[in-house]
Write a protein that holds these residues in place. Structure first.
Motif, mmCIF file in Angstrom:
data_model
loop_
_atom_site.group_PDB
_atom_site.id
_atom_site.type_symbol
_atom_site.label_atom_id
_atom_site.label_comp_id
_atom_site.label_asym_id
_atom_site.label_seq_id
_atom_site.Cartn_x
_atom_site.Cartn_y
_atom_site.Cartn_z
ATOM 1 N N PRO A 4 54.579 54.518 75.443
ATOM 2 C CA PRO A 4 53.350 53.494 74.770
ATOM 3 C C PRO A 4 53.965 52.268 74.076
ATOM 4 C CG PRO A 4 53.982 55.638 73.607
ATOM 5 C CD PRO A 4 54.812 55.664 74.837
ATOM 6 N N GLY A 5 55.075 52.166 73.756
ATOM 7 C CA GLY A 5 55.667 51.120 73.044
ATOM 8 C C GLY A 5 55.628 51.440 71.604
ATOM 9 N N TYR A 6 55.990 50.428 70.910
ATOM 10 C CA TYR A 6 56.337 50.505 69.414
ATOM 11 C C TYR A 6 54.707 50.652 68.816
ATOM 12 C CZ TYR A 6 60.786 48.402 69.756
ATOM 13 O OH TYR A 6 62.033 48.652 70.212
ATOM 14 N N PRO A 7 54.676 51.456 67.787
ATOM 15 C CA PRO A 7 53.085 51.593 67.288
ATOM 16 C C PRO A 7 53.116 50.578 66.125
ATOM 17 C CG PRO A 7 54.787 53.115 66.221
ATOM 18 C CD PRO A 7 55.646 52.627 67.195
ATOM 19 N N PRO A 8 51.715 50.024 66.174
ATOM 20 C CA PRO A 8 51.715 49.007 65.024
ATOM 21 C C PRO A 8 51.878 49.318 63.686
ATOM 22 C CG PRO A 8 49.485 49.829 65.811
ATOM 23 C CD PRO A 8 50.692 50.422 66.434
ATOM 24 N N PRO A 9 52.593 48.409 62.944
ATOM 25 C CA PRO A 9 53.020 48.818 61.469
ATOM 26 C C PRO A 9 51.879 48.944 60.728
ATOM 27 C CG PRO A 9 53.453 46.593 61.813
ATOM 28 C CD PRO A 9 53.018 47.137 63.023
ATOM 29 N N HIS A 10 52.064 49.698 59.714
ATOM 30 C CA HIS A 10 51.086 50.058 58.634
ATOM 31 C C HIS A 10 50.850 48.709 57.859
ATOM 32 C CE1 HIS A 10 48.741 52.073 55.506
ATOM 33 N NE2 HIS A 10 49.477 51.286 54.593
ATOM 34 N N GLN A 11 49.453 48.302 57.909
ATOM 35 C CA GLN A 11 49.503 47.127 57.401
ATOM 36 C C GLN A 11 48.545 47.452 56.136
ATOM 37 O OE1 GLN A 11 49.368 43.953 58.565
ATOM 38 N NE2 GLN A 11 50.633 44.465 60.092
ATOM 39 N N GLU A 12 49.120 46.709 54.973
ATOM 40 C CA GLU A 12 48.733 47.036 53.692
ATOM 41 C C GLU A 12 47.397 46.054 53.563
ATOM 42 O OE1 GLU A 12 50.170 46.045 49.300
ATOM 43 O OE2 GLU A 12 51.542 46.191 50.514
ATOM 44 N N GLN A 13 46.226 46.797 52.962
ATOM 45 C CA GLN A 13 44.902 46.213 52.930
ATOM 46 C C GLN A 13 45.025 44.917 51.872
ATOM 47 O OE1 GLN A 13 42.215 46.115 54.272
ATOM 48 N NE2 GLN A 13 41.078 47.903 54.150
ATOM 49 N N MET A 14 44.507 43.831 52.261
ATOM 50 C CA MET A 14 44.448 42.666 51.399
ATOM 51 C C MET A 14 43.232 42.891 50.434
ATOM 52 S SD MET A 14 46.595 40.331 51.698
ATOM 53 C CE MET A 14 46.123 38.941 51.096
ATOM 54 N N ASN A 17 40.247 37.952 46.829
ATOM 55 C CA ASN A 17 40.659 36.837 46.121
ATOM 56 C C ASN A 17 40.272 36.919 44.609
ATOM 57 O OD1 ASN A 17 42.314 35.610 48.058
ATOM 58 N ND2 ASN A 17 40.475 34.151 48.412
ATOM 59 N N GLY A 18 39.018 37.241 44.433
ATOM 60 C CA GLY A 18 38.442 37.389 42.892
ATOM 61 C C GLY A 18 39.295 38.638 42.191
ATOM 62 N N TYR A 19 39.418 39.725 43.158
ATOM 63 C CA TYR A 19 40.094 41.008 42.320
ATOM 64 C C TYR A 19 41.700 40.376 41.939
ATOM 65 C CZ TYR A 19 42.786 45.325 42.202
ATOM 66 O OH TYR A 19 43.423 46.295 41.845
ATOM 67 N N LEU A 20 42.388 39.667 43.170
ATOM 68 C CA LEU A 20 43.703 39.233 42.613
ATOM 69 C C LEU A 20 43.558 38.338 41.440
ATOM 70 C CD1 LEU A 20 45.053 38.185 46.230
ATOM 71 C CD2 LEU A 20 45.772 40.265 44.351
ATOM 72 N N ALA A 21 42.759 37.309 41.395
ATOM 73 C CA ALA A 21 42.824 36.512 40.016
ATOM 74 C C ALA A 21 42.416 37.173 38.885
ATOM 75 C CB ALA A 21 41.526 35.211 40.280
ATOM 76 N N GLY A 22 41.442 38.106 39.078
ATOM 77 C CA GLY A 22 41.356 38.915 37.703
ATOM 78 C C GLY A 22 42.469 39.693 37.308
ATOM 79 N N MET A 23 43.208 40.529 38.261
ATOM 80 C CA MET A 23 44.390 41.040 37.971
ATOM 81 C C MET A 23 45.558 40.249 37.346
ATOM 82 S SD MET A 23 43.639 44.062 38.562
ATOM 83 C CE MET A 23 44.836 45.190 38.291
ATOM 84 N N ARG A 24 45.550 39.105 37.981
ATOM 85 C CA ARG A 24 46.727 38.005 37.517
ATOM 86 C C ARG A 24 46.474 37.553 36.004
ATOM 87 N NH1 ARG A 24 47.152 34.823 43.282
ATOM 88 N NH2 ARG A 24 48.555 36.257 44.261
ATOM 89 N N VAL A 25 45.182 37.597 35.704
ATOM 90 C CA VAL A 25 44.913 36.931 34.433
ATOM 91 C C VAL A 25 44.933 38.110 33.590
ATOM 92 C CG1 VAL A 25 42.807 36.445 32.944
ATOM 93 C CG2 VAL A 25 42.850 35.315 35.139
ATOM 94 N N LEU A 26 44.581 39.357 33.779
ATOM 95 C CA LEU A 26 44.739 40.500 32.914
ATOM 96 C C LEU A 26 45.996 40.736 32.677
ATOM 97 C CD1 LEU A 26 43.289 42.792 31.618
ATOM 98 C CD2 LEU A 26 43.808 44.064 33.663
ATOM 99 N N PHE A 27 47.087 40.775 33.867
ATOM 100 C CA PHE A 27 48.481 41.175 33.389
ATOM 101 C C PHE A 27 49.261 39.942 32.982
ATOM 102 C CE2 PHE A 27 47.224 44.889 35.925
ATOM 103 C CZ PHE A 27 47.700 45.940 35.143
ATOM 104 N N SER A 28 48.721 38.839 32.936
ATOM 105 C CA SER A 28 49.486 37.556 32.193
ATOM 106 C C SER A 28 49.031 37.622 30.787
ATOM 107 C CB SER A 28 48.958 36.316 33.014
ATOM 108 O OG SER A 28 49.416 36.228 34.254
ATOM 109 N N LEU A 29 47.846 38.208 30.324
ATOM 110 C CA LEU A 29 47.385 38.195 29.078
ATOM 111 C C LEU A 29 48.071 39.204 28.236
ATOM 112 C CD1 LEU A 29 43.720 36.896 29.074
ATOM 113 C CD2 LEU A 29 45.561 35.812 28.358
ATOM 114 N N LEU A 30 48.364 40.300 29.104
ATOM 115 C CA LEU A 30 48.967 41.679 28.346
ATOM 116 C C LEU A 30 50.231 41.281 27.570
ATOM 117 C CD1 LEU A 30 48.653 44.628 28.321
ATOM 118 C CD2 LEU A 30 50.310 44.761 30.024
ATOM 119 N N PRO A 31 51.205 40.548 28.144
ATOM 120 C CA PRO A 31 52.282 40.147 27.138
ATOM 121 C C PRO A 31 52.117 39.241 26.111
ATOM 122 C CG PRO A 31 52.870 39.797 29.315
ATOM 123 C CD PRO A 31 51.615 40.268 29.274
ATOM 124 N N VAL A 32 51.339 38.470 26.504
ATOM 125 C CA VAL A 32 50.914 37.378 25.352
ATOM 126 C C VAL A 32 50.070 37.912 24.146
ATOM 127 C CG1 VAL A 32 49.614 34.899 25.161
ATOM 128 C CG2 VAL A 32 51.021 35.360 27.162
#
Length: 195
Positions: A4-14, A17-32
């Motif tokens: 059957p060939g190689y199985p498709p690799p496990h793709q991480e769910q993307m 963009n709004g969630y990513l921006a919110g997490m980046r802001v939150l975790f950038s503010l944490l140390p500050v």
């Protein structure tokens, strides 16, 4: 051979963009906002997301540095922490906060850019030295007479795959094998006549 060939690799769910921006802001503010005291929290999030040993090592290093700088500030004998120990600890903890935020943003953006790039790549691996590329989408053929430049250009030469020897060497090899076979047949015929 024909499986059957190689199985498709496990793709991480993307994530969105709004969630990513919110997490980046939150975790950038944490140390500050914590004056560098919780800088390792940002590194823990990065290490969990990227799953790289380097990020786990940097997480541990930021935790140890946070404790060290706090120890310097706390062991300063003056009340206002104005000796070299207090000053070094204060500058160090703020420097750690800035460094963690900068590295976090760089590594997180790079990680998700790599995920987007790998999502568009084919899922099957190409063996090393594989001479053929994936078939390009078919376009309607234009007759050679339609473009005068196409007739003026010499045809593109395709090179044989790397695993085949050059024709002269291959012909010599075939001749040698044929000579060996002829010799064996002559010997067998001579033995058959003697009997």
């Amino acid at each position: 051979m024909h499986g059957p060939g190689y199985p498709p690799p496990h793709q991480e769910q993307m994530p969105s963009n709004g969630y990513l921006a919110g997490m980046r802001v939150l975790f950038s503010l944490l140390p500050v906002l914590t004056c560098g005291l919780l800088a390792f929290g940002t590194m823990i999030r990065l290490a969990i997301v990227t799953r790289r040993a380097r990020d786990w090592a940097l997480c541990v290093a930021s935790f140890v540095l946070s404790l060290f700088f706090l120890w310097l500030i706390g062991s300063d004998p003056t009340e206002d922490a104005s000796t070299w120990m207090g000053n070094t600890g204060t500058v160090g903890i703020f420097g750690l906060a800035v460094g963690v935020v900068a590295y976090y943003l760089y590594a997180d953006i790079q990680h998700y850019a790599d995920l987007r790039a790998s999502a568009s790549a084919p899922w099957y691996p190409q063996p090393a030295g594989y001479p053929y590329q994936a078939a390009a989408p078919q376009t309607p053929a234009v007759p050679p007479q339609a473009t005068p430049q196409a007739a003026a250009q010499p045809p593109a030469h395709t090179q044989p795959p790397a695993h085949t020897p050059p024709p002269a060497q291959r012909i010599g090899q075939v001749r040698a094998e044929l000579d060996e076979l002829s010799e064996l047949l002559r010997k067998q015929e001579g033995q058959d006549r003697d009997r």
